[in-house]
Design a protein around this motif. Structure first.
Motif, PDB file in Angstrom:
ATOM      1  N   GLY A   2      -1.192  11.880  45.411  1.00 25.50           N
ATOM      2  CA  GLY A   2       0.177  12.030  44.944  1.00 25.50           C
ATOM      3  C   GLY A   2       0.645  10.833  44.133  1.00 25.50           C
ATOM      4  N   HIS A   3       1.868  10.954  43.610  1.00 26.85           N
ATOM      5  CA  HIS A   3       2.423   9.886  42.774  1.00 26.85           C
ATOM      6  C   HIS A   3       2.478   8.550  43.511  1.00 26.85           C
ATOM      7  CE1 HIS A   3       4.527  12.253  39.344  1.00 26.85           C
ATOM      8  NE2 HIS A   3       3.305  12.681  39.561  1.00 26.85           N
ATOM      9  N   ARG A   4       2.841   8.581  44.793  1.00 21.56           N
ATOM     10  CA  ARG A   4       2.935   7.339  45.566  1.00 21.56           C
ATOM     11  C   ARG A   4       1.598   6.598  45.568  1.00 21.56           C
ATOM     12  NH1 ARG A   4       3.144   4.361  50.078  1.00 21.56           N
ATOM     13  NH2 ARG A   4       5.179   3.653  50.763  1.00 21.56           N
ATOM     14  N   THR A  24       5.067  -4.673  33.683  1.00 17.14           N
ATOM     15  CA  THR A  24       6.290  -3.953  33.346  1.00 17.14           C
ATOM     16  C   THR A  24       6.260  -2.563  33.980  1.00 17.14           C
ATOM     17  OG1 THR A  24       5.404  -2.935  31.348  1.00 17.14           O
ATOM     18  CG2 THR A  24       6.379  -5.149  31.109  1.00 17.14           C
ATOM     19  N   THR A  25       7.421  -1.927  34.022  1.00 16.04           N
ATOM     20  CA  THR A  25       7.458  -0.553  34.519  1.00 16.04           C
ATOM     21  C   THR A  25       6.652   0.364  33.611  1.00 16.04           C
ATOM     22  OG1 THR A  25       9.578  -0.227  33.411  1.00 16.04           O
ATOM     23  CG2 THR A  25       9.643  -0.741  35.764  1.00 16.04           C
ATOM     24  N   ILE A  39       8.702   5.740  40.508  1.00 12.95           N
ATOM     25  CA  ILE A  39       8.783   4.369  41.026  1.00 12.95           C
ATOM     26  C   ILE A  39      10.035   4.226  41.885  1.00 12.95           C
ATOM     27  CG2 ILE A  39       9.054   1.921  40.435  1.00 12.95           C
ATOM     28  CD1 ILE A  39       7.382   2.512  37.895  1.00 12.95           C
ATOM     29  N   GLY A  40      11.164   4.634  41.341  1.00  7.47           N
ATOM     30  CA  GLY A  40      12.412   4.548  42.079  1.00  7.47           C
ATOM     31  C   GLY A  40      12.421   5.415  43.329  1.00  7.47           C
ATOM     32  N   LYS A  46      10.570  -1.517  40.746  1.00  8.10           N
ATOM     33  CA  LYS A  46       9.254  -2.052  40.366  1.00  8.10           C
ATOM     34  C   LYS A  46       8.829  -3.131  41.362  1.00  8.10           C
ATOM     35  CE  LYS A  46       8.731  -5.375  37.397  1.00  8.10           C
ATOM     36  NZ  LYS A  46       8.630  -6.271  36.241  1.00  8.10           N
ATOM     37  N   ALA A  47       9.761  -4.005  41.724  1.00  6.61           N
ATOM     38  CA  ALA A  47       9.441  -5.073  42.683  1.00  6.61           C
ATOM     39  C   ALA A  47       9.022  -4.487  44.023  1.00  6.61           C
ATOM     40  CB  ALA A  47      10.631  -6.009  42.852  1.00  6.61           C
ATOM     41  N   GLY A  48       9.702  -3.438  44.462  1.00  7.86           N
ATOM     42  CA  GLY A  48       9.336  -2.797  45.721  1.00  7.86           C
ATOM     43  C   GLY A  48       7.911  -2.274  45.691  1.00  7.86           C
ATOM     44  N   LEU A  49       7.526  -1.662  44.573  1.00 14.33           N
ATOM     45  CA  LEU A  49       6.161  -1.159  44.403  1.00 14.33           C
ATOM     46  C   LEU A  49       5.158  -2.302  44.394  1.00 14.33           C
ATOM     47  CD1 LEU A  49       3.852   0.764  43.646  1.00 14.33           C
ATOM     48  CD2 LEU A  49       4.760   0.786  41.304  1.00 14.33           C
ATOM     49  N   LEU A  50       5.410  -3.323  43.589  1.00 16.84           N
ATOM     50  CA  LEU A  50       4.473  -4.444  43.495  1.00 16.84           C
ATOM     51  C   LEU A  50       4.330  -5.160  44.834  1.00 16.84           C
ATOM     52  CD1 LEU A  50       5.394  -5.947  40.011  1.00 16.84           C
ATOM     53  CD2 LEU A  50       3.455  -4.468  40.599  1.00 16.84           C
ATOM     54  N   ASN A  51       5.430  -5.303  45.544  1.00 11.15           N
ATOM     55  CA  ASN A  51       5.376  -5.994  46.832  1.00 11.15           C
ATOM     56  C   ASN A  51       4.602  -5.195  47.857  1.00 11.15           C
ATOM     57  OD1 ASN A  51       6.931  -7.902  45.608  1.00 11.15           O
ATOM     58  ND2 ASN A  51       8.834  -7.112  46.442  1.00 11.15           N
TER      59      ASN A  51
END
Length: 193
Positions: A2-4, A24-25, A39-40, A46-51
């Motif tokens: 999935g996307h996640r 970048t996004t 992402i949202g 974006k920070a939440g994903l990278l973290n």
């Protein structure tokens, strides 16, 4: 997938290729073949994903180090710590970009409360994992929640993080694993005299 999962895989790859601060996004969307809204929806930002991706990578590294620490069932707690620290030193080159990405994230954490909370949670999960490894050395009914175990775990984590910082600044002057082990063995022998 999935996307996640696609986003996490892309974030991990981009952390290795570009480092935390330069992603970048658009990079994430292109590398994951997803969309900006995903992402949202899945990570908030974006920070939440990278973290989260960074946390997963460091949890995997912690798992590898835990295997080293537990490989010798008869090893003393001090010997386990020594072996773990040596394993950290040996693995820094292989994890260079990820260590740098973590340092980039730390530099931004003071200005981003959500990022700071995520990184603090990552540190706490790592501390808890180490405390669970340390607990049997205290005997009895000691658990990972025991303040003594958590304090020792914090010390072990601080040494590992300290080696990583030294290595980022100057890999050539950071101790080699073999030199560390030899020095620790000699110091212990001299303290027993």
């Amino acid at each position: 997938m999935g996307h996640r999962e696609q986003l996490l895989a892309a974030a991990r790859k981009l952390l290795e290729d570009k480092g935390y601060a330069h992603i970048t996004t658009r990079d994430l969307v292109a590398a994951s073949a997803t969309n900006l809204a995903s992402i949202g929806y899945h990570f908030g930002s974006k920070a939440g994903l990278l973290n989260e991706a960074l946390g997963l990578v460091f949890e995997e590294w912690t798992d590898q180090l835990a295997k080293v620490a537990l490989a010798e069932p008869e090893a003393t707690p001090i010997a386990r710590a020594h072996l773990t620290w040596a394993a950290v030193l040996r693995s820094l080159a292989d994890n260079r970009v990820l260590v740098l990405s973590f340092a980039e994230a730390l530099a931004q954490a003071d200005r981003d409360p959500a990022l700071k909370a995520q990184l603090a949670d990552l540190q706490d999960r790592t501390r808890s994992r180490i405390a669970a490894i340390v607990a049997p050395a205290f005997g009895g009914d000691a658990t990972a929640a025991d303040p003594r175990c958590r304090a020792v775990a914090s010390f072990v984590l601080a040494v590992c993080d300290g080696f990583a910082l030294q290595w980022m600044l100057d890999p050539d002057r950071t101790p080699k694993a073999e030199d560390l082990l030899q020095g620790l063995v000699e110091l212990r022998a001299r303290s027993e005299l």
